[in-house]
Motif scaffolding. Structure first.
Motif, short mmCIF file in Angstrom:
data_model
loop_
_atom_site.label_atom_id
_atom_site.label_comp_id
_atom_site.label_asym_id
_atom_site.label_seq_id
_atom_site.Cartn_x
_atom_site.Cartn_y
_atom_site.Cartn_z
N LYS A 126 -18.10 -6.60 -25.14
CA LYS A 126 -18.43 -5.98 -26.42
C LYS A 126 -19.36 -4.78 -26.19
N LEU A 127 -19.11 -3.70 -26.90
CA LEU A 127 -20.00 -2.54 -26.88
C LEU A 127 -21.08 -2.74 -27.94
N TYR A 128 -22.31 -2.49 -27.57
CA TYR A 128 -23.44 -2.59 -28.51
C TYR A 128 -24.13 -1.25 -28.63
N SER A 129 -24.57 -0.93 -29.83
CA SER A 129 -25.52 0.17 -29.98
C SER A 129 -26.88 -0.37 -29.54
N SER A 130 -27.84 0.51 -29.40
CA SER A 130 -29.19 0.05 -29.02
C SER A 130 -29.76 -0.89 -30.07
N GLU A 131 -29.51 -0.59 -31.33
CA GLU A 131 -30.00 -1.44 -32.41
C GLU A 131 -29.31 -2.81 -32.39
N GLN A 132 -28.01 -2.83 -32.10
CA GLN A 132 -27.28 -4.11 -32.02
C GLN A 132 -27.77 -4.94 -30.83
N ASN A 183 -21.85 -16.90 -21.87
CA ASN A 183 -22.05 -17.06 -23.31
C ASN A 183 -21.68 -15.78 -24.07
N ALA A 184 -21.78 -14.65 -23.38
CA ALA A 184 -21.45 -13.36 -23.99
C ALA A 184 -20.97 -12.41 -22.89
N LYS A 185 -20.16 -11.44 -23.31
CA LYS A 185 -19.66 -10.41 -22.40
C LYS A 185 -20.02 -9.07 -23.01
N TRP A 186 -20.66 -8.22 -22.21
CA TRP A 186 -21.18 -6.95 -22.71
C TRP A 186 -20.68 -5.81 -21.84
N SER A 187 -20.19 -4.77 -22.46
CA SER A 187 -19.81 -3.55 -21.76
C SER A 187 -20.84 -2.48 -22.07
N LEU A 188 -21.43 -1.92 -21.02
CA LEU A 188 -22.40 -0.85 -21.23
C LEU A 188 -21.72 0.42 -21.74
N SER A 189 -20.48 0.63 -21.31
CA SER A 189 -19.78 1.87 -21.63
C SER A 189 -18.34 1.76 -21.16
N PRO A 190 -17.45 2.55 -21.74
CA PRO A 190 -16.09 2.61 -21.19
C PRO A 190 -16.06 3.36 -19.84
N LEU A 191 -17.13 4.06 -19.52
CA LEU A 191 -17.22 4.75 -18.24
C LEU A 191 -17.47 3.76 -17.12
N THR A 192 -17.15 4.16 -15.90
CA THR A 192 -17.44 3.35 -14.73
C THR A 192 -18.68 3.93 -14.06
N PHE A 193 -19.68 3.07 -13.78
CA PHE A 193 -20.91 3.49 -13.12
C PHE A 193 -21.05 2.79 -11.77
N HIS A 212 -22.82 0.42 -9.20
CA HIS A 212 -23.62 -0.78 -9.48
C HIS A 212 -25.11 -0.50 -9.46
N GLN A 213 -25.55 0.35 -8.56
CA GLN A 213 -26.97 0.66 -8.48
C GLN A 213 -27.46 1.29 -9.80
N LEU A 214 -26.68 2.22 -10.35
CA LEU A 214 -27.09 2.85 -11.61
C LEU A 214 -27.01 1.87 -12.78
N VAL A 215 -26.08 0.93 -12.72
CA VAL A 215 -25.99 -0.07 -13.79
C VAL A 215 -27.30 -0.84 -13.88
N ARG A 216 -27.91 -1.13 -12.74
CA ARG A 216 -29.19 -1.84 -12.75
C ARG A 216 -30.24 -1.06 -13.52
N LEU A 217 -30.30 0.24 -13.27
CA LEU A 217 -31.28 1.09 -13.95
C LEU A 217 -30.96 1.20 -15.44
N ILE A 218 -29.71 1.46 -15.77
CA ILE A 218 -29.32 1.57 -17.17
C ILE A 218 -29.60 0.27 -17.91
N LEU A 219 -29.26 -0.84 -17.30
CA LEU A 219 -29.48 -2.15 -17.91
C LEU A 219 -30.97 -2.39 -18.20
N ALA A 220 -31.81 -2.15 -17.21
CA ALA A 220 -33.25 -2.36 -17.40
C ALA A 220 -33.79 -1.46 -18.51
#
Length: 157
Positions: free
Chosen positions: A78-84, A119-129, A131-139
């Motif tokens: 699922k794609l979430y906005s920051s507020e979601q 329990n949930a599946k989350w997509s940060l973006s339709p783009l491919t990043f 893995h190292q950058l995903v850690r930073l974006i996620l945090a």
């Protein structure tokens, strides 16, 4: 509630480490936060993609507790906005979740056995990043969600 970030792969590269450390430290103001880097199997190069994912899945499932709330990062999630995302975290806190684990899978994704446990599946973006950058974006995004929950200035809308 404790927030845990799990990632299959090697330790943070130097160009990511400073940002991950910064946002993880900021998160401590809101929730205890911890990173767990899960090393791939030693013979990973000799395994097929399916065998590698299965072994990584076994490592992940062996580390999970029954009561852990697992959020698998997946391109089909699922794609979430920051507020979601802020609302999602607040709901987990309201439910008195003890641990929420955000999981970044290995290079070929997350094994189906782990996806079934999630329990949930989350997509940060339709783009491919990477893995190292995903850690930073996620945090950063989880930190941003916490500032939204507390109505602080970091998120400007």
């Amino acid at each position: 509630m404790k927030i845990q970030f799990w990632s299959v792969g090697k330790k943070n590269d130097f160009y990511v480490n400073e940002g991950v450390t910064e946002f993880s430290g900021r998160l401590q103001k809101y929730f205890p936060t911890e990173w767990k880097i899960i090393s791939p199997p030693k013979n990973a190069a000799q395994l097929s993609v399916q065998e590698l994912k299965k072994k990584e899945g076994e490592l992940i499932l062996a580390n999970l507790q029954k009561e852990d709330y697992l959020v698998a990062l997946d391109e089909r999630g699922k794609l979430y906005s920051s507020e979601q995302l802020a609302q999602f975290l607040q709901t987990r806190a309201n439910e008195s979740q003890k641990n929420i684990i955000f999981l970044i899978g290995g290079a070929f994704g997350i094994d189906e056995t782990v996806m079934l446990r999630a329990n949930a599946k989350w997509s940060l973006s339709p783009l491919t990043f990477p893995h190292q950058l995903v850690r930073l974006i996620l945090a950063e995004q989880v930190y941003r969600a916490c500032t939204i929950i507390k109505n602080e200035k970091y998120h400007h809308i």
